[in-house]
Write a protein that holds these residues in place. Structure first.
Motif, PDB file in Angstrom:
ATOM      1  N   VAL A 298      38.333  41.184  26.284  1.00 18.63           N
ATOM      2  CA  VAL A 298      37.995  40.026  27.113  1.00 18.63           C
ATOM      3  C   VAL A 298      36.836  39.301  26.415  1.00 18.63           C
ATOM      4  N   PRO A 299      36.688  38.006  26.676  1.00 17.46           N
ATOM      5  CA  PRO A 299      35.720  37.222  25.895  1.00 17.46           C
ATOM      6  C   PRO A 299      34.276  37.690  26.056  1.00 17.46           C
ATOM      7  N   ARG A 300      33.567  37.749  24.931  1.00 17.58           N
ATOM      8  CA  ARG A 300      32.165  38.160  24.975  1.00 17.58           C
ATOM      9  C   ARG A 300      31.299  37.201  25.795  1.00 17.58           C
ATOM     10  N   GLU A 301      31.729  35.936  25.868  1.00 15.54           N
ATOM     11  CA  GLU A 301      30.880  35.007  26.648  1.00 15.54           C
ATOM     12  C   GLU A 301      30.922  35.318  28.144  1.00 15.54           C
ATOM     13  N   ASP A 302      31.841  36.159  28.567  1.00  7.17           N
ATOM     14  CA  ASP A 302      31.881  36.552  29.984  1.00  7.17           C
ATOM     15  C   ASP A 302      30.904  37.685  30.312  1.00  7.17           C
ATOM     16  N   VAL A 303      30.244  38.217  29.283  1.00  8.85           N
ATOM     17  CA  VAL A 303      29.380  39.387  29.479  1.00  8.85           C
ATOM     18  C   VAL A 303      28.274  39.190  30.531  1.00  8.85           C
ATOM     19  N   PRO A 304      27.503  38.078  30.501  1.00 13.23           N
ATOM     20  CA  PRO A 304      26.441  37.943  31.514  1.00 13.23           C
ATOM     21  C   PRO A 304      26.994  37.992  32.943  1.00 13.23           C
TER      22      PRO A 304
ATOM     23  N   TYR B 272      39.039  39.052  38.626  1.00 14.47           N
ATOM     24  CA  TYR B 272      38.927  38.790  37.179  1.00 14.47           C
ATOM     25  C   TYR B 272      39.823  39.764  36.404  1.00 14.47           C
ATOM     26  N   PHE B 273      39.718  41.064  36.745  1.00  8.01           N
ATOM     27  CA  PHE B 273      40.498  42.051  35.999  1.00  8.01           C
ATOM     28  C   PHE B 273      41.953  42.124  36.445  1.00  8.01           C
ATOM     29  N   MET B 274      42.258  41.789  37.700  1.00  3.00           N
ATOM     30  CA  MET B 274      43.663  41.687  38.106  1.00  3.00           C
ATOM     31  C   MET B 274      44.361  40.605  37.287  1.00  3.00           C
ATOM     32  N   ASP B 275      43.683  39.461  37.127  1.00  5.01           N
ATOM     33  CA  ASP B 275      44.265  38.369  36.317  1.00  5.01           C
ATOM     34  C   ASP B 275      44.498  38.823  34.876  1.00  5.01           C
ATOM     35  N   ALA B 276      43.474  39.500  34.317  1.00  4.74           N
ATOM     36  CA  ALA B 276      43.582  39.952  32.920  1.00  4.74           C
ATOM     37  C   ALA B 276      44.740  40.938  32.760  1.00  4.74           C
ATOM     38  N   LEU B 277      44.888  41.839  33.729  1.00  4.64           N
ATOM     39  CA  LEU B 277      45.957  42.842  33.653  1.00  4.64           C
ATOM     40  C   LEU B 277      47.330  42.208  33.854  1.00  4.64           C
TER      41      LEU B 277
ATOM     42  N   MET C  75      27.897  46.381  26.903  1.00  8.09           N
ATOM     43  CA  MET C  75      28.852  45.428  27.470  1.00  8.09           C
ATOM     44  C   MET C  75      29.753  44.850  26.373  1.00  8.09           C
ATOM     45  N   PHE C  76      29.163  44.536  25.214  1.00  4.53           N
ATOM     46  CA  PHE C  76      29.983  44.023  24.105  1.00  4.53           C
ATOM     47  C   PHE C  76      30.973  45.095  23.639  1.00  4.53           C
ATOM     48  N   ALA C  77      30.516  46.340  23.560  1.00  5.98           N
ATOM     49  CA  ALA C  77      31.418  47.425  23.138  1.00  5.98           C
ATOM     50  C   ALA C  77      32.610  47.508  24.101  1.00  5.98           C
ATOM     51  N   LEU C  78      32.328  47.389  25.404  1.00  3.20           N
ATOM     52  CA  LEU C  78      33.400  47.493  26.398  1.00  3.20           C
ATOM     53  C   LEU C  78      34.312  46.267  26.400  1.00  3.20           C
ATOM     54  N   THR C  79      33.716  45.073  26.297  1.00  2.00           N
ATOM     55  CA  THR C  79      34.577  43.878  26.299  1.00  2.00           C
ATOM     56  C   THR C  79      35.426  43.847  25.024  1.00  2.00           C
ATOM     57  N   ASP C  80      34.914  44.389  23.913  1.00  2.00           N
ATOM     58  CA  ASP C  80      35.720  44.468  22.692  1.00  2.00           C
ATOM     59  C   ASP C  80      36.916  45.411  22.898  1.00  2.00           C
ATOM     60  N   ILE C  81      36.655  46.547  23.551  1.00  2.00           N
ATOM     61  CA  ILE C  81      37.748  47.491  23.815  1.00  2.00           C
ATOM     62  C   ILE C  81      38.780  46.875  24.768  1.00  2.00           C
ATOM     63  N   LEU C  82      38.276  46.102  25.744  1.00  2.00           N
ATOM     64  CA  LEU C  82      39.159  45.507  26.752  1.00  2.00           C
ATOM     65  C   LEU C  82      39.779  44.195  26.275  1.00  2.00           C
TER      66      LEU C  82
ATOM     67  N   ASP D 106      45.115  46.230  23.024  1.00  2.00           N
ATOM     68  CA  ASP D 106      43.813  46.552  23.598  1.00  2.00           C
ATOM     69  C   ASP D 106      43.961  47.631  24.670  1.00  2.00           C
ATOM     70  N   PHE D 107      42.824  48.082  25.193  1.00  2.00           N
ATOM     71  CA  PHE D 107      42.809  49.178  26.156  1.00  2.00           C
ATOM     72  C   PHE D 107      43.639  48.872  27.407  1.00  2.00           C
ATOM     73  N   MET D 108      43.505  47.660  27.938  1.00  2.00           N
ATOM     74  CA  MET D 108      44.233  47.352  29.182  1.00  2.00           C
ATOM     75  C   MET D 108      45.740  47.398  28.968  1.00  2.00           C
ATOM     76  N   SER D 109      46.209  46.857  27.843  1.00  2.00           N
ATOM     77  CA  SER D 109      47.647  46.919  27.551  1.00  2.00           C
ATOM     78  C   SER D 109      48.099  48.367  27.404  1.00  2.00           C
ATOM     79  N   SER D 110      47.319  49.155  26.655  1.00  2.00           N
ATOM     80  CA  SER D 110      47.682  50.576  26.465  1.00  2.00           C
ATOM     81  C   SER D 110      47.733  51.305  27.799  1.00  2.00           C
TER      82      SER D 110
END
Length: 415
Positions: A159-165, A200-205, A150-157, A215-219
């Motif tokens: 998004v904050p690590r505290e959102d992982v749980p 959550y991801f619509m907002d981020a995008l 999850m940390f690997a993916l949130t780092d690529i995306l 980051d991945f989403m921007s790319s």
């Protein structure tokens, strides 16, 4: 073979403990098997499986991750209606839709992007182990196996690590909607989570649509393919949700599967300790021997014959990766766990054909780092007897809980 009637029930205690004898029986006696209880055709031989994944005209990827194609209860559909359609994603689309999505995602999810993650993954692994290294005992699933991917993916995306749980919880709900074996009330709760992760991801995008980041989403939003439309926000959201879910549950399972398998084969563990160059083939062998995704699904578009068996149009079919990975016609002594086996091109733990897993390089990188590091930093690592709980997902194999212990008083070697 025994010639007993075949009883396919992946969630029964016997099959959760060891499904492989049943797969061998199916390959030998009924390689294309109709399971009435689940209304599912199960394809267990390697060659038949390749026929299915290559013939995308006959075998559609529609409903690829749905164990049951019965419609969800109406109250659940009502909740989901507040969000966006769950399909098409990379996993369950066909033809030009799939091709365009895959090209766009491939432009954003590059080998270079994955390679650049190595240092960060190493740091994350050590930071996670630091938190429990002095305890002498831990549930490795809770303490590391799901948070690492999850940390690997949130780092690529980005998004904050505290959102992982939260993201982890929503992902599990999404899988439960796909499996649809819970009661209506539970499924309504899961459906609410599915809509929440979509938002959550619509907002981020949307935020990234105005700011060009790296980051991945921007790319992904800025990726272009010749003569093709750029990705829409809704498509991008499904790609990201798909990535978060598919990208962490499989690695989580392979960490647990890897530890239990290595500890059950001390000679193989010693071989890797003596020769760290075996780590990549060890990882491939773990994936072959205990496939985290036991199988995925296809929808049959027209009446067809597979290995002499007639399958009607509209049938739901399971391509059984885990059985194919133990096929005697492809692998020598497939029931043996052998870290020197060279199966990277042959095994189907990441699927095969146009739907082969795009995230495979990231999964491999994490497993090649985390398994040796755990064995290095936790001396005399062993399982706590009776303290393992298997996952109960129809098409997956792994642990919900896996207690391990180790010696704490031994000197710790830091590099």
């Amino acid at each position: 073979m025994t010639g007993c009637p075949v009883h396919f029930d992946p969630l029964s205690p016997e099959q959760l403990a060891d499904p492989y004898p049943l797969y061998a029986q199916l390959r030998s006696e009924a390689p294309v098997f109709y399971d009435k209880a689940h209304d599912l055709w199960i394809v267990t031989r390697y060659d038949d499986l390749l026929t299915v994944v290559r013939d995308t005209e006959t075998f559609s990827s529609k409903n690829a991750v749905r164990a049951s194609v019965r419609p969800l209860p109406q109250p659940v559909l009502d909740v989901l209606a507040a969000g966006w359609a769950l399909t098409p994603t990379l996993t369950d689309s066909d033809g030009d839709v799939h091709k365009r999505l895959r090209l766009l995602v491939g432009k954003a999810f590059t080998p270079r992007r994955v390679a650049e993650m190595e240092g960060r993954i190493r740091k994350t692994v050590d930071a996670l182990i630091d938190e429990f290294a002095d305890d002498g005992r831990a549930d490795i699933i809770e303490k590391l196996a799901w948070s690492l991917p999850m940390f690997a993916l949130t780092d690529i995306l980005n998004v904050p690590r505290e959102d992982v749980p939260m993201l982890h919880h929503w992902s599990v709900s999404w899988l439960r909607i796909m499996q649809a074996t819970d009661g209506v009330e539970d499924l309504i709760g899961c459906a609410k989570d599915v809509v929440t992760i979509q938002r959550y991801f619509m907002d981020a995008l949307e935020a990234r649509a105005y700011l060009a980041g790296h980051d991945f989403m921007s790319s992904l939003l800025h990726a272009r393919v010749p003569d093709g439309e750029p990705i829409t926000l809704e498509e991008a959201m499904r790609v990201v949700v798909n990535l978060i879910i598919a990208g962490h549950v499989t690695v989580t399972r392979s960490i647990g599967n890897g530890l239990t398998t290595l500890l059950a084969h001390p000679d193989q563990l010693q071989a890797v300790r003596r020769d760290p160059a075996l780590v990549p083939s060890m990882v491939e062998e773990i994936l072959r021997y205990e496939s985290p995704a036991q199988g995925l699904f296809r929808t049959v578009r027209k009446d067809t014959v597979l290995n002499g068996v007639r399958i009607p149009a509209g049938a739901h079919l399971m391509v059984h990766w885990a059985s194919a990975n133990r096929d005697e016609n492809v692998f020598d002594n497939p029931g043996a766990f052998d870290v020197t086996r060279d199966s990277v091109m042959a095994h189907v733990a990441f699927g095969k054909g146009i739907h082969a897993c795009l995230g495979a390089p990231l999964a491999r990188l994490q497993l090649q780092i985390v398994l040796p590091r755990l064995l290095e930093r936790l001396p005399n690592l062993r399982l706590v007897p009776g303290a393992a709980v298997r996952d109960t997902i129809f098409f997956a194999r792994g642990f919900k809980k896996l207690e391990i212990e180790w010696d704490v008083d031994a000197p710790i070697h830091h590099h």
